[in-house]
Design an enzyme around this catalytic site. Structure first.
Site, short mmCIF file in Angstrom:
data_model
loop_
_atom_site.label_atom_id
_atom_site.label_comp_id
_atom_site.label_asym_id
_atom_site.label_seq_id
_atom_site.Cartn_x
_atom_site.Cartn_y
_atom_site.Cartn_z
N ASP A 51 0.88 -1.10 -0.10
CA ASP A 51 0.04 0.00 -0.01
C ASP A 51 0.86 1.31 -0.04
O ASP A 51 0.35 2.16 -0.83
CB ASP A 51 -0.93 0.12 1.16
CG ASP A 51 -1.94 -0.95 1.07
OD1 ASP A 51 -2.23 -1.35 -0.06
OD2 ASP A 51 -2.76 -1.09 2.00
N ALA A 186 -4.07 11.06 21.54
CA ALA A 186 -3.62 11.00 23.03
C ALA A 186 -4.04 12.18 23.64
O ALA A 186 -3.14 12.99 23.94
CB ALA A 186 -2.24 10.80 23.36
#
Length: 265
Positions: A51, A186
């Protein structure tokens, strides 16, 4: 494919790949395909590899709308590479029959500070370049939405939803949905900063603006698909689903559902 017979091969040369490509080139000549050295003269651009090679082939050839992109893997299965370099019979069958179909994938238009423009087919990411969180004011259609503080944010296409986005617990999105997804990296949630805390899927007509708060860490890294861009001192990143679409060839019996099941279940 009789009206699309000029092919450009995008790959990293190795002795092993060159040997296999000789057989592929011979097969192409048998079916009236002409190999060209200039990508701008090609009607078909074929990447050899995983990919990552497919993403680079699109980026290096300018996200062309007037050609077909084909992913041929070299043993590494992926979401964009339906054909296998070691399976010439499978490639030959695709050339001869109605086993293949053309898919159109949405891409992102990204503008940085009003002058740097580029496209993404997987995702655009904004991440801290030092070990410190930074803040981003998020606007949707010119409406203030939230102030994020954390390690960064990722905006992905439906096809990119299975890549970096999924590792952040983002949703997997059907490529037939022209949309973009905003996912946090995060995030901090406390009395001072409060974010949605979950991925947000936006319709194709939305405009997303990420304004980097200048509080000491104002030089984030901006990534386009699998490439880090040399853009510094950025203040505002504007993202929307492009009117352009990338056309690619896939096998009819290797649908998005097949790929998700094979890759993750």
């Amino acid at each position: 494919m009789s009206d699309r017979n000029n092919v450009f091969l995008y790959y990293t040369p190795t002795d092993e790949v060159e040997v296999k490509l000789e057989k592929l080139k011979e097969l192409g000549r048998e079916h009236g395909l002409t190999l060209v050295d200039d990508a701008s003269k090609a009607n078909i651009i074929a990447s050899i590899g995983g990919d990552g090679a497919f993403l680079q082939a699109i980026r290096k050839t300018g996200f062309r709308e007037d050609c077909l992109y084909v992913g041929i893997n070299d043993g590494r299965l992926g979401f964009y590479t339906d054909f296998n370099l070691d399976d010439l019979d499978g490639i030959k069958a695709g050339l001869q029959s109605d086993m293949v179909e053309v898919l159109r994938y949405p891409i992102l238009d990204v503008t940085v500070d009003g002058n740097e423009n580029f496209h993404c087919i997987n995702e655009c990411s904004i991440r801290s370049n030092i070990i410190k969180t930074f803040a981003i004011d998020v606007y949707i259609d010119n409406i203030y939405f939230e102030t994020f503080r954390g390690d960064g944010m990722v905006v992905s296409t439906p096809t990119g939803s299975t890549a970096y986005n999924k590792s952040l617990r983002g949703a997997i999105v059907d490529p037939r949905l022209a949309s973009m997804q905003l996912t946090e990296i995060a995030s901090l949630n406390n009395n001072e900063y409060r974010t949605l805390g979950s991925p947000l899927l936006l319709n194709k007509d939305r405009e997303l603006v990420l304004k980097i708060v200048q509080d000491g860490n104002d030089h984030p890294i901006i990534g386009a698909d699998n490439e880090a861009l040399s853009i510094r001192h950025s203040h505002e990143v504007k993202i929307k689903v492009s009117d352009k679409m990338i056309k690619t060839i896939k096998l009819k019996d290797n649908s998005f559902v097949h790929k998700v099941k094979r890759s993750f279940l």
